[in-house]
Write a protein that holds these residues in place. Structure first.
Motif, PDB file in Angstrom:
ATOM      1  N   GLU A   6      14.224   2.728 -10.013  1.00  0.00           N
ATOM      2  CA  GLU A   6      14.654   1.416  -9.548  1.00  0.00           C
ATOM      3  C   GLU A   6      15.026   1.448  -8.078  1.00  0.00           C
ATOM      4  N   GLN A   7      15.611   2.597  -7.627  1.00  0.00           N
ATOM      5  CA  GLN A   7      16.038   2.700  -6.242  1.00  0.00           C
ATOM      6  C   GLN A   7      14.863   2.967  -5.302  1.00  0.00           C
ATOM      7  N   LYS A   8      13.927   3.792  -5.743  1.00  0.00           N
ATOM      8  CA  LYS A   8      12.864   4.230  -4.857  1.00  0.00           C
ATOM      9  C   LYS A   8      11.527   3.530  -5.086  1.00  0.00           C
ATOM     10  N   GLY A   9      11.407   2.755  -6.152  1.00  0.00           N
ATOM     11  CA  GLY A   9      10.137   2.102  -6.448  1.00  0.00           C
ATOM     12  C   GLY A   9       9.221   3.033  -7.224  1.00  0.00           C
ATOM     13  N   GLU A  10       7.924   2.775  -7.138  1.00  0.00           N
ATOM     14  CA  GLU A  10       6.957   3.610  -7.845  1.00  0.00           C
ATOM     15  C   GLU A  10       5.742   3.839  -6.955  1.00  0.00           C
ATOM     16  N   ARG A  11       4.944   4.800  -7.338  1.00  0.00           N
ATOM     17  CA  ARG A  11       3.767   5.126  -6.535  1.00  0.00           C
ATOM     18  C   ARG A  11       2.841   3.915  -6.455  1.00  0.00           C
ATOM     19  N   ILE A  12       2.300   3.724  -5.271  1.00  0.00           N
ATOM     20  CA  ILE A  12       1.482   2.538  -5.025  1.00  0.00           C
ATOM     21  C   ILE A  12       0.251   2.490  -5.921  1.00  0.00           C
ATOM     22  N   ALA A  13      -0.291   3.646  -6.290  1.00  0.00           N
ATOM     23  CA  ALA A  13      -1.476   3.663  -7.150  1.00  0.00           C
ATOM     24  C   ALA A  13      -1.164   3.061  -8.517  1.00  0.00           C
ATOM     25  N   LYS A  14       0.025   3.372  -9.061  1.00  0.00           N
ATOM     26  CA  LYS A  14       0.402   2.812 -10.352  1.00  0.00           C
ATOM     27  C   LYS A  14       0.605   1.311 -10.242  1.00  0.00           C
ATOM     28  N   ALA A  15       1.274   0.851  -9.166  1.00  0.00           N
ATOM     29  CA  ALA A  15       1.526  -0.574  -8.991  1.00  0.00           C
ATOM     30  C   ALA A  15       0.224  -1.360  -8.867  1.00  0.00           C
ATOM     31  N   LEU A  16      -0.728  -0.834  -8.091  1.00  0.00           N
ATOM     32  CA  LEU A  16      -1.997  -1.540  -7.915  1.00  0.00           C
ATOM     33  C   LEU A  16      -2.867  -1.459  -9.163  1.00  0.00           C
ATOM     34  N   ALA A  17      -2.725  -0.388  -9.929  1.00  0.00           N
ATOM     35  CA  ALA A  17      -3.452  -0.300 -11.194  1.00  0.00           C
ATOM     36  C   ALA A  17      -2.942  -1.377 -12.145  1.00  0.00           C
ATOM     37  N   GLU A  28      -6.488   5.530  -5.593  1.00  0.00           N
ATOM     38  CA  GLU A  28      -6.341   6.693  -4.713  1.00  0.00           C
ATOM     39  C   GLU A  28      -7.583   6.877  -3.855  1.00  0.00           C
ATOM     40  N   ARG A  29      -8.765   6.633  -4.448  1.00  0.00           N
ATOM     41  CA  ARG A  29     -10.000   6.735  -3.671  1.00  0.00           C
ATOM     42  C   ARG A  29     -10.042   5.650  -2.593  1.00  0.00           C
ATOM     43  N   MET A  30      -9.621   4.435  -2.943  1.00  0.00           N
ATOM     44  CA  MET A  30      -9.589   3.349  -1.962  1.00  0.00           C
ATOM     45  C   MET A  30      -8.691   3.700  -0.783  1.00  0.00           C
ATOM     46  N   ILE A  31      -7.582   4.375  -1.070  1.00  0.00           N
ATOM     47  CA  ILE A  31      -6.658   4.764   0.007  1.00  0.00           C
ATOM     48  C   ILE A  31      -7.320   5.793   0.923  1.00  0.00           C
ATOM     49  N   THR A  32      -8.002   6.777   0.350  1.00  0.00           N
ATOM     50  CA  THR A  32      -8.669   7.776   1.187  1.00  0.00           C
ATOM     51  C   THR A  32      -9.799   7.151   1.998  1.00  0.00           C
ATOM     52  N   LYS A  42      -2.532   1.058   7.938  1.00  0.00           N
ATOM     53  CA  LYS A  42      -3.456   1.675   6.983  1.00  0.00           C
ATOM     54  C   LYS A  42      -2.791   2.878   6.337  1.00  0.00           C
ATOM     55  N   LEU A  43      -2.860   2.946   5.006  1.00  0.00           N
ATOM     56  CA  LEU A  43      -2.264   4.067   4.302  1.00  0.00           C
ATOM     57  C   LEU A  43      -3.149   5.299   4.440  1.00  0.00           C
ATOM     58  N   GLU A  44      -2.508   6.434   4.637  1.00  0.00           N
ATOM     59  CA  GLU A  44      -3.227   7.699   4.776  1.00  0.00           C
ATOM     60  C   GLU A  44      -3.097   8.555   3.521  1.00  0.00           C
ATOM     61  N   THR A  45      -2.157   8.211   2.641  1.00  0.00           N
ATOM     62  CA  THR A  45      -1.891   9.012   1.457  1.00  0.00           C
ATOM     63  C   THR A  45      -1.420   8.121   0.318  1.00  0.00           C
ATOM     64  N   PRO A  46      -1.735   8.490  -0.925  1.00  0.00           N
ATOM     65  CA  PRO A  46      -1.250   7.715  -2.068  1.00  0.00           C
ATOM     66  C   PRO A  46       0.201   8.034  -2.423  1.00  0.00           C
ATOM     67  N   ALA A  47       0.780   9.016  -1.744  1.00  0.00           N
ATOM     68  CA  ALA A  47       2.163   9.410  -2.032  1.00  0.00           C
ATOM     69  C   ALA A  47       3.152   8.463  -1.357  1.00  0.00           C
ATOM     70  N   VAL A  48       3.006   7.184  -1.644  1.00  0.00           N
ATOM     71  CA  VAL A  48       3.853   6.142  -1.076  1.00  0.00           C
ATOM     72  C   VAL A  48       4.502   5.373  -2.210  1.00  0.00           C
ATOM     73  N   LEU A  49       5.807   5.140  -2.112  1.00  0.00           N
ATOM     74  CA  LEU A  49       6.524   4.388  -3.128  1.00  0.00           C
ATOM     75  C   LEU A  49       6.744   2.954  -2.652  1.00  0.00           C
TER      76      LEU A  49
END
Length: 273
Positions: A6-17, A28-32, A42-49
């Protein structure tokens, strides 16, 4: 959801899925590929909350409100591809979907010459749940093969086998009927590896000349006409996938909502007494 999430959010890949953009792997492929931006960068990595979908764009388009999870059954035609875009311009299963279906992704894939039941959903997390090998969702097929069927060899498939370094788990295969030099089999698998049924049949010296998926988990092809699409009733969806809906839809992209069975249409099933 934990306090940490709740404090940090969730990985962007899960949210967009969850928003139906694609599976986590697709995102993740779209991000790369540089297709996903957050707050103008522009995002460089999927490790974003993230804590919401606000400020996220994919291919220059903002992500709209997340719809309720829906699932459709489709009778995939032979000769169509399970992909959104084909560089060679061949027909895909998405080309003639009704407009009201909106943006959806396929649950797994069927190769070009395989027909039958294909599930489509607007929720990438549901697709992931149904595809995960750990969940061992049963897929059933009717298979027409050319060649002599050895029923003893079919029986041995229950023990699994390895072909060219790829291991396939237990397969339930039974002879249904023989028609001249062809035979119809029923085959049930739980892994869904690439071209699994075809490769196993070829290993047994049989040539597959027709392959029809009839069931995917609790969902069946039924009497769907070739190319037709039908929405799975909400009552059925939430009953047969109760385990997924316990926690599978929790996401910053779509706050959890309680279901109200009293609002389900009578035509979607007989109310329990």
């Amino acid at each position: 959801m934990s306090n940490d999430q709740e404090q940090k959010g969730e990985r962007i890949a899960k949210a967009l899925a969850r928003a139906g953009v694609g599976s986590r792997r697709d995102v993740e492929r779209m991000i790369t590929e540089g297709r996903v931006w957050l707050d103008g960068k522009k995002l460089e990595t999927p490790a974003v909350l993230v804590e919401s979908l606000q400020g996220i764009t994919v291919d220059g388009e903002a992500i709209g409100d997340v719809a309720e999870t829906k699932l459709w059954r489709m009778h995939k035609r032979r000769g169509t591809l399970t992909t959104h875009k084909d560089p060679e311009g061949r027909r895909t299963v998405f080309d003639q979907l009704p407009n009201h279906v909106g943006r959806v992704i396929a649950v797994g894939r069927l190769d070009m010459n395989t027909e039958g039941l294909l599930l489509l959903t607007n929720d990438g997390e549901l697709a992931r749940y149904l595809e995960l090998p750990a969940n061992a969702v049963l897929r059933r097929y009717r298979v027409r093969v050319h060649g002599r069927v050895d029923e003893t060899a079919l029986k041995k498939l229950e023990d699994g086998l390895t072909i060219d370094g790829t291991h396939y788990g237990s397969i339930d295969a039974k002879l249904e009927k023989v028609q001249g030099t062809n035979a119809w089999l029923t085959v049930a698998i739980r892994e869904g590896k690439n071209r699994e049924v075809r490769r196993v049949m070829e290993h047994l010296g049989l040539v597959v000349n027709r392959l029809i998926r009839t069931h995917y988990g609790p969902f069946s092809l039924g009497t769907l006409n070739d190319g037709a699409v039908a929405l799975v009733p909400e009552k059925q969806l939430y009953e047969v996938l109760a385990d997924f809906f316990k926690d599978g839809t929790r996401s910053v992209a779509a706050p959890e909502k309680k279901r109200d069975p009293s609002k389900w249409a009578k035509g979607q099933g007989t109310p329990r007494r």
